[in-house]
Design an enzyme around this catalytic site. Structure first.
Site, short mmCIF file in Angstrom:
data_model
loop_
_atom_site.label_atom_id
_atom_site.label_comp_id
_atom_site.label_asym_id
_atom_site.label_seq_id
_atom_site.Cartn_x
_atom_site.Cartn_y
_atom_site.Cartn_z
N TRP A 180 -39.48 -10.06 26.79
CA TRP A 180 -39.30 -10.83 25.67
C TRP A 180 -39.33 -12.43 26.20
O TRP A 180 -38.52 -12.61 27.22
CB TRP A 180 -38.04 -10.83 24.69
CG TRP A 180 -37.91 -11.90 23.80
CD1 TRP A 180 -38.52 -11.82 22.40
CD2 TRP A 180 -37.35 -13.00 23.72
NE1 TRP A 180 -38.28 -12.99 21.91
CE2 TRP A 180 -37.38 -13.94 22.87
CE3 TRP A 180 -36.25 -13.53 24.92
CZ2 TRP A 180 -36.71 -14.83 22.60
CZ3 TRP A 180 -35.81 -14.80 24.72
CH2 TRP A 180 -35.93 -15.64 23.71
N GLU A 219 -41.59 -7.37 23.35
CA GLU A 219 -40.85 -7.58 22.17
C GLU A 219 -41.18 -8.96 21.56
O GLU A 219 -41.08 -9.98 22.17
CB GLU A 219 -39.44 -7.37 22.72
CG GLU A 219 -38.46 -7.87 21.57
CD GLU A 219 -36.93 -8.08 21.82
OE1 GLU A 219 -36.10 -8.41 21.15
OE2 GLU A 219 -36.68 -7.89 23.18
N LYS A 221 -41.31 -11.55 18.38
CA LYS A 221 -40.31 -12.48 17.40
C LYS A 221 -40.79 -13.38 16.39
O LYS A 221 -41.84 -13.98 16.63
CB LYS A 221 -39.33 -13.31 18.40
CG LYS A 221 -38.02 -13.87 17.87
CD LYS A 221 -37.09 -14.54 18.81
CE LYS A 221 -35.78 -15.03 18.16
NZ LYS A 221 -34.85 -15.58 19.05
N ASP A 253 -37.50 -5.53 17.57
CA ASP A 253 -36.03 -5.54 17.35
C ASP A 253 -35.72 -5.92 15.64
O ASP A 253 -36.46 -6.78 15.09
CB ASP A 253 -35.81 -7.04 18.27
CG ASP A 253 -34.32 -7.56 18.02
OD1 ASP A 253 -34.00 -7.75 17.08
OD2 ASP A 253 -33.67 -7.84 19.29
N HIS A 256 -36.03 -9.73 14.47
CA HIS A 256 -37.11 -10.58 15.03
C HIS A 256 -38.40 -10.26 13.76
O HIS A 256 -39.56 -10.82 14.40
CB HIS A 256 -37.51 -10.11 16.40
CG HIS A 256 -36.80 -10.52 17.52
ND1 HIS A 256 -36.99 -10.47 18.70
CD2 HIS A 256 -35.65 -10.77 17.37
CE1 HIS A 256 -36.03 -10.83 19.62
NE2 HIS A 256 -35.28 -11.19 18.68
N HIS A 280 -34.67 -2.43 19.57
CA HIS A 280 -33.34 -3.28 19.62
C HIS A 280 -32.52 -3.41 18.18
O HIS A 280 -33.34 -3.88 17.48
CB HIS A 280 -33.54 -4.75 20.09
CG HIS A 280 -33.63 -4.56 21.56
ND1 HIS A 280 -34.11 -5.89 22.39
CD2 HIS A 280 -33.73 -3.55 22.81
CE1 HIS A 280 -33.92 -5.61 23.88
NE2 HIS A 280 -33.68 -3.93 23.80
N ASP A 288 -32.46 -14.72 13.05
CA ASP A 288 -32.07 -13.74 13.90
C ASP A 288 -30.77 -14.09 14.62
O ASP A 288 -30.69 -14.85 15.70
CB ASP A 288 -33.18 -13.95 15.18
CG ASP A 288 -32.70 -13.17 16.26
OD1 ASP A 288 -32.20 -11.95 16.30
OD2 ASP A 288 -33.24 -13.49 17.29
N ASP A 290 -28.23 -12.23 15.24
CA ASP A 290 -27.64 -11.05 16.22
C ASP A 290 -26.04 -11.02 15.98
O ASP A 290 -25.16 -10.98 17.02
CB ASP A 290 -27.79 -11.73 17.53
CG ASP A 290 -29.20 -11.26 18.10
OD1 ASP A 290 -29.92 -10.33 17.86
OD2 ASP A 290 -29.90 -12.29 18.60
N ASP A 320 -28.39 -5.11 20.59
CA ASP A 320 -28.59 -6.31 20.93
C ASP A 320 -27.92 -7.45 19.91
O ASP A 320 -28.48 -7.73 18.94
CB ASP A 320 -30.19 -6.87 21.12
CG ASP A 320 -30.27 -8.14 21.44
OD1 ASP A 320 -29.36 -8.90 21.96
OD2 ASP A 320 -31.46 -8.77 21.48
#
Length: 413
Positions: A180, A219, A221, A253, A256, A280, A288, A290, A320
């Site tokens: 990423w 990955e 985003k 993800d 993302h 993820h 994002d 997390d 993640d």
């Protein structure tokens, strides 16, 4: 056998579900737990800079791990409270003795991590670290127009893939090596194509060397802080790159994408073309962000698709998230156990019977049963799973974390 579990076993048998088989399957599905929750993504390089690349950790809860010893001790505590099969996911910035020279990293910088993994019989996954480093120039790495910058990060990624191969050899299991990058622009770019052509060329160089045991992924985003207008590694770019480069997989993800998107719907689309499904799992909140994974409908949707698509052996599930506002050991435990709970709920659902209702266009029955099955006594099955795995059931794990905080975390200033 616990009385509550016996009642649940019989109730699930009424709808054609074998809870014993569900528990056996759940115990075989590994979840890769990310090391960076334990120290707020600080790493072990001692470069002294702040996080960059669109990454931000908020909160100052006491007890953040500062050394390899503290981080692994915290992780051991979390492992003792999490049932089932686990892996550990590392970033390259957790090298020991690498001194921030990421393009010169070698397996010897990760020998203690391999020893730790062997001691706990867990596999390792790996990520090159393309952020929080002086060679990240203007939020650009593999797509940079500065050839010196781009070459540095190509060397870094090549070194990381070789380290991933070392992990695979030493531990006798695959190593997912995921790329990423934060590359992008804050405002509308004048040229969207050239950065992506440079990124494509960089990736071609990085993946040129075949490495047994390494599963490569890229990955995407949607955007990042300071990168609001354009990200070079978009979902479309990486989906096309992976589709045209055998052996490279498109990692999704759950934070993302656009805030109204769910990766659950994307899972069967991926499985129509790929034999592996790297993921993820996080919990975005407006962006994002997390957050620690909780048992949301989105999480259940991800688990449902993995199970109903018969992809338990294809999904490479990693977590993640990074929350510095709560006890970090508790964050690991909460997030991982919720991922496992979602998988258990999916395993306790008669997906084939529901699919038959869909194929027969019996949509009233389908909706009714989907809703009724949500209230079945799955909590008793989860408690039985924890008992068999010799970890605390339900909320009983929290007192162990609180005791660890008093004994170990409170000493860290």
């Amino acid at each position: 056998m616990n009385e509550g579990y016996q009642l649940a076993l019989r109730r699930y048998a009424d709808i054609g579900i074998d809870t014993e088989k569900a528990l056996q399957t759940l115990a075989s599905i590994p979840v890769s737990i990310h090391c960076w929750q334990g120290d707020d993504v600080t790493g072990l390089e001692s470069l002294g800079g702040a996080l960059d690349g669109g990454i931000q950790v908020t909160g100052n809860y006491p007890g953040r791990a500062r050394t390899f010893e503290e981080l692994t001790r915290d992780f051991e505590t979390a492992l003792s409270l999490i049932p089932g099969c686990k892996r550990l996911n590392l970033h390259a910035s957790y090298a020991i003795g690498g001194e921030g020279k990421r393009d010169q990293l070698r397996p010897e910088h990760f020998v203690p991590w391999v020893a730790f993994a062997k001691a706990h019989q867990i596999g390792l996954d790996f990520n090159p670290t393309f952020f929080s480093h002086p060679m990240v120039k203007d939020n650009l790495t593999l797509s940079s127009p500065d050839e010196a910058v781009r070459a540095y990060w190509i060397r870094h990624a090549v070194a990381c893939r070789r380290i991933a191969a070392y992990f695979a050899r030493e531990l006798g299991t695959h190593c997912l090596c995921n790329i990423w990058i934060p590359d992008g622009y804050k405002d509308v770019p004048a040229d969207r194509l050239s950065p992506r052509l440079r990124l494509r060329d960089s990736l071609d160089q990085i993946f040129a060397e075949p490495l047994p045991g390494v599963i490569d992924s890229v990955e995407s985003k949607f955007f990042g802080i300071g990168l609001e207008a354009y990200t070079v590694g978009s979902a479309e770019f990486y989906a096309n790159y992976a589709a045209t480069h055998p052996g490279v997989y498109n990692l999704m993800d759950s934070g993302h994408y656009h805030p109204e998107e769910s990766i659950a719907d994307k899972i069967p689309a991926q499985l129509a073309f790929y034999d592996k499904l790297p993921l993820h799992v996080t919990r975005p909140m407006h962006w994002d962000s997390d957050h620690v994974v909780t048992l949301t409908d989105d999480l259940r949707g991800i688990a449902d698709e993995i199970v109903r698509c018969n992809a338990c052996d294809k999904a490479l599930i990693g977590l993640d998230f990074f929350d510095g506002s709560i006890n970090r050991v508790a964050a690991w435990v909460i997030g991982t156990r919720n991922m496992q709970k979602a998988l258990l709920l999916a395993l306790l659902t008669p997906h084939q019977a529901l699919a038959e209702l869909q194929n027969a266009c019996r949509f009233t029955e389908l909706l009714a049963l989907q809703e009724e099955y949500k209230s079945l006594p799955w909590g008793e099955v989860w408690a039985e799973y924890c008992r068999r795995q010799d970890v605390p059931e339900n909320e009983k794990w929290l007192s162990a974390v609180q005791q660890y905080e008093r004994q170990a975390l409170a000493e860290r200033k």
